[in-house]
Design an enzyme around this catalytic site. Structure first.
Site, PDB file in Angstrom:
ATOM      1  N   ASP A 259       0.816  -1.295   0.091  1.00 34.41           N
ATOM      2  CA  ASP A 259      -0.017  -0.110  -0.077  1.00 34.41           C
ATOM      3  C   ASP A 259       0.866   1.203  -0.012  1.00 34.41           C
ATOM      4  OD1 ASP A 259      -2.161   1.552  -0.066  1.00 34.41           O
ATOM      5  OD2 ASP A 259      -3.287   0.475   1.832  1.00 34.41           O
TER       6      ASP A 259
ATOM      7  N   ASP B 147     -10.647   1.641  -2.915  1.00 33.16           N
ATOM      8  CA  ASP B 147     -11.050   1.298  -1.492  1.00 33.16           C
ATOM      9  C   ASP B 147     -12.641   1.592  -1.620  1.00 33.16           C
ATOM     10  OD1 ASP B 147      -8.621   1.266  -0.558  1.00 33.16           O
ATOM     11  OD2 ASP B 147      -8.317   3.461   0.222  1.00 33.16           O
TER      12      ASP B 147
END
Length: 716
Positions: free
Chosen positions: A466, A536
């Site tokens: 990430d 997301d």
């Protein structure tokens, strides 16, 4: 042979599968002649329009234009000399043809597996005053309609130079009646398709965030008027790079257009000392005469088979469950094991432990950089947890965010100068974190060792990598003043160096890229990590648009897609489990919720989803995608995947909101064998020609958020 040279006239003819690209040297300048549908190379091409007035550089359609010598349009490059002047003039010097496609030192790139697949033309342009040589490279695949361009600068003079602008490609086209198409958005609404007509002046997309960004993907296209999924000419440009980029289309007063793409010149300069070189990233240019769909399928095949690499390139990707939206930071080893056990009972293959397993990471204010397990949450450590999950029949995966550091961390307290920063200036926090300076070898060495220690000691088969913020205060404590303008690019080069070492050392690990979702969904990352967490935002309705837009360039094998809980954590919307499953099954399938909270009825539905996806995941992940109905244009969406041999296909259909007195939809399919009969499960047998020319009747779903999936196979 895809590259033909007329040596007397110095005319270069590049041929792809159905494409021709022509250039010629005129009075020392490399001039663009044509790019479009394939033409025979044996013909007399002397009448092809190219140079209306070779005495006026402002009118010449150039291949790599310069600044300061009579062309007042945007240059492809700009150099500052030691005396402060910025005037150079590149003229033709030589050319070379090589078989295959050379690698780009330190940069991701499309590749060949044998030299027979492609040829590369490299043309040397020289500035005689400074001794600068510029090598403009064109790689052409025999069986694809793509031209891959990049540029290498070699300084053969005596004095230092500064590159102020170094784009990867530039092409001048004789007409400008096109729509400019690109992908725009923000966090949680990535990849919205934008189309607008070109007009006088410049149309520009870019990132200045240090990464390719949620806001604008490093892709653009020019499309002829009236282009749709199946009809119309499209010229696509996709940059294999993960940092600051710029793409532009400039229409001049004569209604011609100059298209350019490369590293963003904003806040960029690069010192070239005598004997040094600089390599630009590459841009993949794709031509299609079969609309957006034809362009997309070229990109999909190229990126799926000749950009992505490693064990998982052609392998079916596992169905996973990720604990993030189930627990966030608040979990115990027992809770993780419970979710994993529930996943195993449902047929899921991989468990991924997300953020919160290390340091004192109970929220996002601490511990990034301290890659040691939190024994309060996992008293027996990561290895014990991973082994217990393996014993349940699941592989084990892990979340990391290596490029960041928390001010509240042992790493930052020991090395406060290791982050990007300008001495004496404020250090901007985002998500309570700073960015490590990956231009520094010692920082990369620390991360390589810290991550290697984990990967070697824990049975890990998947890593979610990430990155949760853009770059600010882009300066390095280790760089001299004359090199500070290089740091944004050196950061990306450092990231690529770290990824190359880790993916080489751990080839059995499936790496997935993430940057708060789709903030770094670009071809550069796909070279190291064959899939990306797309957004997301896990709401099924929004995912229709996000995944549809992403598929304009990227294959389904690159698109991470999960089923999450309702009400959705980002939007608060409640959609049917069936729709959430069908949307997620259009990419790399997984779940991101607490599986232990399912009712018995929901468990049975999930078992059926998992079983169904295992049947056709190779079709989704390796097949050709055809987009049928756009969620950007109405209340419905539809797409399908067809195997390379046309023996099987799967059709997805979605209707967001129910309508009163609605009639069934009739959808024309694509990509099938018109001479074959297809057995559609639960529906009947139909000819491929009927399905494509007349269509398939889709029953009206009951209620909001309805969907259907139709699997079909050639009959005996």
């Amino acid at each position: 042979m895809p590259i033909y040279i007329e040596k007397e006239s110095l005319r270069f003819h590049l041929q792809g599968k159905t494409t021709s690209y022509l250039m010629q040297v005129v009075d020392g300048y490399l001039v663009h002649l044509y790019w479009g549908k394939k033409i025979r190379h044996e013909q007399d091409l002397s009448h092809v329009p190219g140079v209306p007035n070779h005495q006026n550089l402002d009118l010449i359609p150039q291949e790599y234009p310069q600044y300061g010598s009579g062309d007042f349009r945007e240059p492809a490059y700009q150099v500052q000399l030691a005396d402060g002047t910025r005037i150079t003039e590149l003229v033709y010097s030589s050319y070379e043809i090589t078989e295959g496609k050379p690698t780009l030192g330190g940069l991701p790139a499309v590749y060949t597996e044998s030299n027979e697949e492609a040829q590369t033309l490299t043309i040397e342009l020289k500035d005689l005053y400074t001794g600068l040589s510029v090598y403009v490279s064109y790689s052409v695949f025999h069986h694809m309609d793509s031209i891959i361009r990049s540029v290498r600068y070699e300084h053969k003079g005596k004095d230092k130079l500064r590159l102020l602008r170094a784009l990867s490609m530039s092409v001048d086209m004789n007409v400008s009646e096109y729509d400019f198409v690109y992908l725009s958005g923000a966090w949680a609404r990535e990849a919205n398709i934008v189309k607008r007509p070109l007009g006088p002046g410049s149309t520009r997309i870019e990132s200045k965030r240090g990464m390719s960004s949620h806001q604008l993907n490093p892709f653009m296209a020019l499309a002829s008027k009236g282009t749709n999924e199946t009809v119309g000419e499209v010229y696509g440009f996709s940059m294999v790079y993960s940092g600051n980029f710029m793409g532009s289309a400039e229409v001049d007063p004569h209604r011609k257009v100059r298209i350019q793409m490369g590293i963003n010149p904003f806040d960029f300069d690069w010192l070239l000392s005598p004997g040094e070189s600089f390599q630009t990233p590459e841009v993949v240019m794709v031509y299609s005469s079969e609309g957006y769909g034809g362009m997309s399928r070229t990109y999909h095949k190229l990126y799926r088979t000749r950009l992505a690499r490693g064990k998982y390139r052609d392998k079916e990707r596992p169905i996973l469950v990720n604990n993030w939206e189930a627990t966030y930071f608040n979990f115990t080893a027992d809770k993780i094991e419970d979710i994993a056990k529930a996943g195993a009972d449902l047929g899921i293959e991989l468990f991924v432990l997300d953020d919160g397993w290390f340091g004192k990471r109970n929220d996002d204010t601490t511990s990034l950089g301290d890659w040691t397990v939190d024994r309060n949450k996992l008293p027996n450590g990561l290895t014990d947890l991973a082994e217990k999950i393996n014993q349940k029949g699941l592989q084990f995966g892990l979340w990391v965010e290596p490029e960041m550091v928390s001010p509240d961390s042992d790493l930052y307290r020991s090395h406060p100068d290791w982050c990007l920063h300008a001495e004496g200036r404020r250090r901007t926090l985002a998500r309570t974190q700073l960015v490590l300076d990956l231009s520094r070898p010692e920082v990369r060495d620390y991360l390589y060792q810290a991550l290697s220690d984990i990967f070697e000691s824990v049975p890990i088969s998947y890593i979610k990598w990430d990155m949760n913020r853009g770059l600010s205060e882009i300066a390095s404590a280790a760089a001299s003043p004359e090199h500070q303008g290089e740091i944004a690019h050196r950061y990306v080069l450092g990231l690529y160096d770290l990824l190359a070492k880790l993916t080489t050392k751990f080839p059995y690990i499936l790496f997935e890229s993430c940057a708060s979702g789709g903030g770094r969904f670009d071809p550069g990352m796909l070279y190291y990590m064959p899939q990306t967490w797309t957004s997301d935002n896990t709401d099924a309705v929004e995912r229709l648009k996000i995944q549809y837009g992403t598929s304009l360039v990227y294959p389904a094998s690159a698109i991470g897609a999960h089923v999450s809980a309702v009400p959705n954590h980002q939007l608060g919307r409640s959609t049917l489990l069936s729709m959430r499953g069908n949307v997620a099954m259009s990419g790399n399938f997984g779940y991101e919720l607490d599986l232990t909270k399912f009712s018995e009825e929901e468990k049975e539905e999930v078992r059926a989803q998992v079983s169904q996806y295992k049947r056709f995941r190779s079709l989704v992940q390796q097949g050709e995608q055809f987009r049928l109905l756009s969620p950007f244009e109405g209340n419905e969406a539809s797409w399908m995947f067809v195997s390379a041999d046309q023996s099987e296909a799967i059709l997805f259909y979605f209707k967001v909101l129910a309508e009163p007195y609605a009639l069934p939809s009739l959808i024309k399919l694509q990509g099938l064998d018109p001479e074959a009969a297809y057995d559609i499960e639960g529906t009947g047998t139909y000819g491929g020609d009927l399905l494509m020319n007349v269509g398939l009747t889709i029953p009206v779903p009951h209620g909001d958020f309805g969907s259907h999936v139709f699997y079909m196979k050639k009959g005996g």
